[in-house]
Design an enzyme around this catalytic site. Structure first.
Site, mmCIF file in Angstrom:
data_model
loop_
_atom_site.group_PDB
_atom_site.id
_atom_site.type_symbol
_atom_site.label_atom_id
_atom_site.label_comp_id
_atom_site.label_asym_id
_atom_site.label_seq_id
_atom_site.Cartn_x
_atom_site.Cartn_y
_atom_site.Cartn_z
ATOM 1 N N ASP A 475 37.984 44.997 41.435
ATOM 2 C CA ASP A 475 36.992 44.679 42.456
ATOM 3 C C ASP A 475 37.288 45.532 43.662
ATOM 4 O OD1 ASP A 475 35.625 42.831 41.243
ATOM 5 O OD2 ASP A 475 36.429 41.080 42.247
ATOM 6 N N ASP A 796 37.563 37.715 41.470
ATOM 7 C CA ASP A 796 37.817 36.578 42.342
ATOM 8 C C ASP A 796 36.706 35.544 42.259
ATOM 9 O OD1 ASP A 796 35.908 38.097 43.454
ATOM 10 O OD2 ASP A 796 36.924 38.492 45.338
ATOM 11 N N ASP A 800 33.134 36.089 37.625
ATOM 12 C CA ASP A 800 34.021 37.051 36.943
ATOM 13 C C ASP A 800 34.699 36.425 35.738
ATOM 14 O OD1 ASP A 800 33.493 39.078 38.736
ATOM 15 O OD2 ASP A 800 35.075 38.459 40.102
#
EC number: 7.2.2.10
Length: 1194
Positions: A475, A796, A800
């Protein structure tokens, strides 16, 4: 606490029922029965019995807005009456249970039996003393000066060493379990929840939540207790963990207010009053049932899941662990519905449920290796015993022509038992019992140390898989960047300010609207608090992007709190919360005149598309045409994005009060907006990230950035991080383009298409969670490279989850991560920092290397000991290394060497090589060279000592000693030298890549040094004072010096071996490959779920190739004939069908019909993947187009 059984719980609760729960308006049982209702039933019951949620709060003595007062007495009373929010963990296995489990080891059982027989026989004296003469050599020396009395010593010593092994194993298991529990409780303590107490929002550990607490719930939470919704915005809950229904359930105070523990908030936010905790919550009740059921289960699956089972300590974090371990796949998070529709989904789901149980690369290789070594050991020990027995029988009964006398029977049996014990010791030495131990120690040690490096490992094998990682999909926000958002640019009233302007220069109308829009249209849990330390940065709480916007309000010298106090959360008319589809958040309020106003904010390109007006330089709205939009994107948004800023657009819209708009028609509501302002928010790159990424690239790991941000922002950040370097050949694309490239006309994802994209892809922007999952799955399933890619993913958000589960290693963020993400992950990064991932790679590689070091050491010892015992037994009828000595060698090697070599700390140099990959054999050619080289040295020394040792040292020969004779100095020297060589070879084993300096960094590992010295000390004691049990005769200093000198030779010889280049030793390549056993792609093995013997597989492969060849020739002939004669393919089909029945693998499937032949190698065989298709489409009646088929080109 944990030991308090459920029945006690209930007994306590029953007692309290009487006095109507000590002054609370409802008892535990009433609340429990209330929580079992759903939907309208629940609403009706609430209204009738309690007078709605407010009534319930009154009875529970709590305030819906201010929460509990938080007085300690009150809290304790609530805990006593309604229970604590803990689910008592299952009792750990006691030490004795673990000892019993360790005793189940087959080799140990064989040894115990042999020792007991030996003991029994040593106490049995044959009647009649005269028998001794007639039993031939067999009885020779038995009665030497009461030596017979010492016959029991060997049996006893074996038993004693077995006890040692068992205790060590049990202790290791016990400490492992203890560590696991520690880890588990640490994970639990990490889980906190937002609760209102005394009208302050505070973060509480989940275990401290009590009935009557007002909990604030938001997107991504895992609910810690049961409760009733007081007020909610757009709340959707995933209840699949309890009901198995994958659809999200809408919750609202008037329709379905029941919230259950262990369920996930997928959208929206709200407040609930807690009504049941711990064992009384819905999840707790399920656990209590499970707890009752586990006793029976336990008996069935004794050694389930490494002692990790059922460690379901407090709170809900453990909830899922237990389910995982009980194997209920109910908990498995289903991947997002892929466009491929149902079938693919089913497969996917199966795969997901298997994926976590799949053996890690290392385990797979080790199991194979252990089985191979075990087989070899069994063979050797069997041969040893047979040779010994035959030799003895022939020698006694044939050569010396002794008759078998009944009174001699016990003496003969004693011999046979001795042979049997020698055989067993060969087996014991051959089997590397230390392997599992080394792996466990190494992993446990690494996990412990990784905690210090901010990696909280949830699944042990993730640690080692990480060492093989070839790709990391990370990310951006929070992982590569600091996740401290600050507004640095804005565009208001047609002016682009490069830094935040003075509030005086802005149009007052625009300013007012902007301040209100930001203050009201953000989660009220988001706040900016004063810094902890003097002169520090203000503390950002809640959503970081919103914090950046609130920071803008503060910089404009205004305050958001008064506005929020004026319009508290209850007065918000309707909230459209942020989710990954909307990419915006909107809040509707009712104005004093009865009309409505909606504030909206979100990603600028998305919100601007919905704007039809914009506020001008005096704060009046003017028309905002598509042409203006394009200009704005070019002039404002792209320049901001190219500076690496995240752009957020703030807008509003007014609605009249009659008719009231239909708030559910989102598309109509969220359109025709008026833009107020565009803000550029900076999230600076973490200072240590570029360096970490460079390390990854050096280590052969590709870093890809997958983000929801705008493509320009993403590219700018990627350049700053060093993920992409200008001038390189790489891809930066957004989700739309990505999907366009990987999907065919029907919108299905195609692996070939993904294969064209992923190798060059470095940045995927504006990606949805589905894209992330598709990318990860595409890289993992790709067969382009010769190695299967091992992918690590960081995440997070709740969305996901599927990608984290699909990846080989999933990293969740400890600070910013939602509970759902943590649940799906393997490792939790406690500091959310990318550079911690690099540390994980280093530890993972270190685990792999530690185990290789141990293997190199262990196999050298095994090879030597087995050969010595075997040849010694064949030539001198007695192993030069006695059973007890072998066990000692095995013990020092196994336990201590594994401890010493498995605790080597990692070095930076580990990151300078490429990953090993899944197919590389465990034992590299360098290691094979070392094992064989050292083996040769040790064998030469030992055999020299065995056959000419008595002349060199001028002592009595120890060969051919009769049964129970006293230990000889000769054999003691052999034993001592053997151990010395092992000790010095342990130092050699510290390096496995052929490095010269084996002492490099040896003092950084105190465990290693202490173990080497400790072993040496114990060896001195054994030789000097071991006496009969260890078959040792004390040695004088000179002989000791010789033993140590021969041991030191190992170090010198190690240098000699290091000089031989591997390229000279072509034959070693093969030896190293032994362990690989033609590794199939892991997935195939799983799907087949059958172990095919290596030889059989070779045979099959031969057959398959043969049939394939035959088939191709047949088909070619058929095609040619068909063209000659113009007839159909009929006869050929039958012919081929015959041939295919002979292939057991059904490798060839025939679809034969007059018009076309499609010949496909069914993928049922684990090895073949080629597909030969002889017809372009199943419908073409003609055969002509098939001329370009693979058959003609092959």
């Amino acid at each position: 606490m944990g030991d308090m059984s459920n029945s006690d719980f209930y007994a306590k609760n029953q007692r309290n029922e009487g006095n109507h729960a000590a002054g609370f308006g409802c008892s535990l049982m009433e609340l429990r029965s209330l929580m079992e209702l759903r939907g309208t039933e629940a609403v009706v019951k609430l209204q009738e019995d309690y007078g709605g949620v407010e009534g319930l709060c009154k009875r529970l003595k709590t305030s819906p807005t201010e929460g509990l007062a938080g007085a300690q007495l009150d809290l304790d009373k609530r805990k006593e009456i309604f229970g604590k929010n803990l689910i008592p963990p299952k009792k750990p296995k006691t030490f004795l249970q673990l000892v019993w489990e360790a005793l189940q080891d087959v080799t140990l059982i064989i040894l115990e039996i042999a020792a007991l027989i030996s003991l029994g026989l040593s106490f049995y004296h044959p009647p009649g003393e005269t028998g001794g003469e007639s039993c031939g050599t067999a009885a020779g020396g038995v009665e030497d000066e009461g030596e017979a009395d010492a016959g029991w010593i060997e049996g006893a010593a074996i038993l004693l060493s077995v006890v040692c092994v068992v205790l060590v194993t049990a202790f290791n298991d016990w400490s492992k379990e203890k560590q696991f529990r520690g880890l588990q409780s640490r994970i639990e303590q990490e889980q906190k929840f937002q609760v209102v107490r005394g009208s302050q929002v505070i973060q509480l550990p989940v275990a401290d939540i009590v009935v009557g607490d007002i909990a604030q719930i938001k997107y991504g939470d895992l609910l810690p207790a049961d409760g009733v919704l007081i007020q909610g915005n757009d709340l959707k809950i995933d209840e699949s963990s309890l009901t198995g229904e994958s659809d999200h359930v809408k919750k609202s105070a008037d329709k379905d207010p029941m919230l259950l523990s262990g369920t996930h908030v997928m959208e929206g936010s709200g407040r609930m009053v807690v009504t049941a905790v711990g064992v009384n919550s819905q999840t707790g009740i399920i656990f209590t049932l499970l707890g009752a059921g586990t006793e029976e289960e336990e008996k069935k699956e004794k050694k389930a899941t490494d002692g990790a089972a059922g460690i379901n300590a407090p709170g809900s974090a453990s909830l899922i662990n237990v389910k995982k371990q009980t194997g209920a796949a109910a908990m498995e998070m289903q991947p997002l519905k892929s466009a491929e529709g149902g079938e693919a989904d089913e497969k996917e789901r199966k795969k997901v449920s298997v994926s976590k149980k799949e053996k890690s690369v290392l385990q797979g290789k080790l199991t194979k290796l252990a089985v191979q070594i075990g087989k070899a050991g069994l063979l050797m020990s069997a041969i040893t015993v047979i040779i010994l027995v035959l030799y003895f029988a022939i020698d006694t009964f044939v050569m010396q022509k002794h008759p078998w006398m009944p009174e001699c029977t016990p003496i003969y049996v004693q011999y046979f038992v001795k042979f049997f014990i020698i055989g067993v010791t060969v087996l014991v030495v051959a089997v590397p019992e230390g392997l599992p131990l080394a792996v466990t120690i190494s992993l446990a040690y690494s996990v412990k140390k990784m905690m210090k490096d901010n990696n909280l490992v949830r699944h042990l094998d993730a640690c080692e898989t990480m060492g093989n990682a070839t790709a990391i999909c990370s990310d951006k926000t929070g992982t590569l960047t600091t996740n401290r958002m600050t507004a640095v640019q804005c565009y208001v009233g047609d002016v682009h300010y490069k830094e935040i302007p003075d509030p005086g220069v802005l149009p007052p109308k625009s300013l007012e609207l902007l301040i209100n829009a930001i203050s009201i249209n953000s989660a009220y849990t988001t706040k900016i608090l004063p810094p902890d330390k003097e002169g520090g940065l203000p503390k950002q709480v809640g959503n970081k992007t919103e914090c950046g916007l609130l920071g803008l309000v503060l910089e404009l010298k205004r305050d958001y709190q008064p506005i929020r106090n004026q319009i508290p959360e209850e007065k918000l008319y309707k909230v459209y919360t942020f989710n990954s589809v909307r990419k915006s958040m909107s809040t509707v309020i009712k104005l004093p005149d009865g009309s409505f106003r909606m504030y909206s904010k979100g990603a600028s390109e998305i919100v601007l598309k919905k704007c039809s007006h914009i506020l001008n330089e005096v704060g009046e709205s003017r028309v905002f045409r598509p042409r203006d939009k394009d200009e704005m994107v070019k002039k404002v948004i792209e320049p901001m994005a190219c500076d690496g800023l995240r752009t957020i657009c703030v807008a509003y819209r007014d609605f009249s009060s009659d008719p009231e708009p239909n708030w559910d028609e989102e598309n109509n509501i969220l359109s025709d907006l008026t833009a107020i302002c565009v803000v550029g928010i900076e999230d600076p790159v973490r200072p240590e990230v570029p360096d970490a990424i460079q390390k990854c690239q050096r280590a052969g790991i590709t870093v890809r950035m997958v983000t929801g941000d705008n493509i320009n922002t993403a590219r700018a950040i990627a350049i700053k991080c060093g993920i992409i370097h200008p001038g390189e050949d790489f891809l930066c694309i957004d989700g739309k383009e990505f999907n366009r490239r990987i999907r065919n006309e029907k919108g299905e994802v195609e692996q070939e298409r993904i294969d064209k994209v992923w190798p060059k892809l470095r940045v995927l922007a504006r990606s949805s969670p589905t894209d992330k999952h598709t990318l990860v799955k595409g890289i993992i399933d790709s067969t382009m490279a010769d190695q299967r890619q091992v992918v690590a993913v960081t995440g997070d958000g709740t969305n996901d989850g599927p990608a984290l589960k699909k990846a080989d290693v999933g990293f969740a963020m400890g600070i910013a991560g939602t509970d759902v993400a943590k649940e799906a992950s393997d490792i939790i990064l406690t500091d959310d920092n990318f550079s911690s991932i690099v540390k994980a790679v280093m530890w993972g590689r270190n685990v792999y290397d530690s185990i290789s070091k141990f293997l190199q050491f262990q196999l050298t010892v095994n090879v030597v000991a087995v050969i010595v015992a075997f040849t010694g037994a064949c030539i001198t009828q007695d192993s030069p290394l006695k059973a007890v000595q072998m066990l000692w060698v095995n013990l020092i090697m196994d336990t201590f060497a594994s401890l010493a070599l498995a605790t080597e700390p990692p070095t930076e140099s580990l990151l300078k090589r490429k990953p090993y990959g899944r197919n590389k054999p465990l034992i590299s050619s360098t290691m094979t060279k070392n094992i064989l080289g050292h083996g040769v040295y040790q064998l030469v020394i030992i055999f020299t000592l065995l056959f000419v040792g008595e002349q060199i040292f001028d002592i009595d020969s120890g060969r051919n000693a009769p049964l129970h004779s006293p230990p000889s100095e000769h054999y003691t020297i052999i034993f001592n030298t053997f151990v010395m060589m092992q000790l010095f070879n342990e130092i050699n084993a510290r390096k496995i890549h052929g490095e010269r300096n084996v002492f490099d960094g040896i003092f950084r590992n105190p465990i290693f040094c202490s173990i080497v010295f400790g072993t040496f000390a114990v060896q001195i004691v054994i030789v000097q004072f071991g006496g009969k049990p260890f078959s040792c005769q004390p040695l004088d200093l000179e002989k000791w010096m010789w033993c140590v000198f021969l041991g030191l030779g190992e170090l010198v010889w190690g240098q000699v071996i290091a000089t031989i280049p591997n390229s000279r030793l072509r034959f070693l390549r093969r030896a190293g490959q032994l362990t690989q056993k033609d590794e199939l792609p892991e997935e195939d093995v799983n799907e087949e779920n059958e172990e095919i013997d290596h030889a059989e597989r070779e045979l099959r492969r031969g057959q398959i190739l043969w049939f394939r060849g035959l088939n191709r020739i047949q088909t070619q002939i058929e095609v040619v004939n068909t063209f000659k004669s113009g007839t159909s393919f009929q006869g050929a089909g039958a012919l081929r069908r015959q041939s295919s029945t002979t292939s057991q693998t059904q490798d060839v499937t025939n679809v034969s019909s007059p018009s076309h032949v499609s010949l496909s190698n069914a993928l049922s065989s684990p090895t073949s993947t080629t597909v030969v298709s002889l017809s372009p489409s199943a419908h073409s009646p003609s055969i002509t187009p098939s001329l370009n088929s693979p058959i003609f080109t092959s």
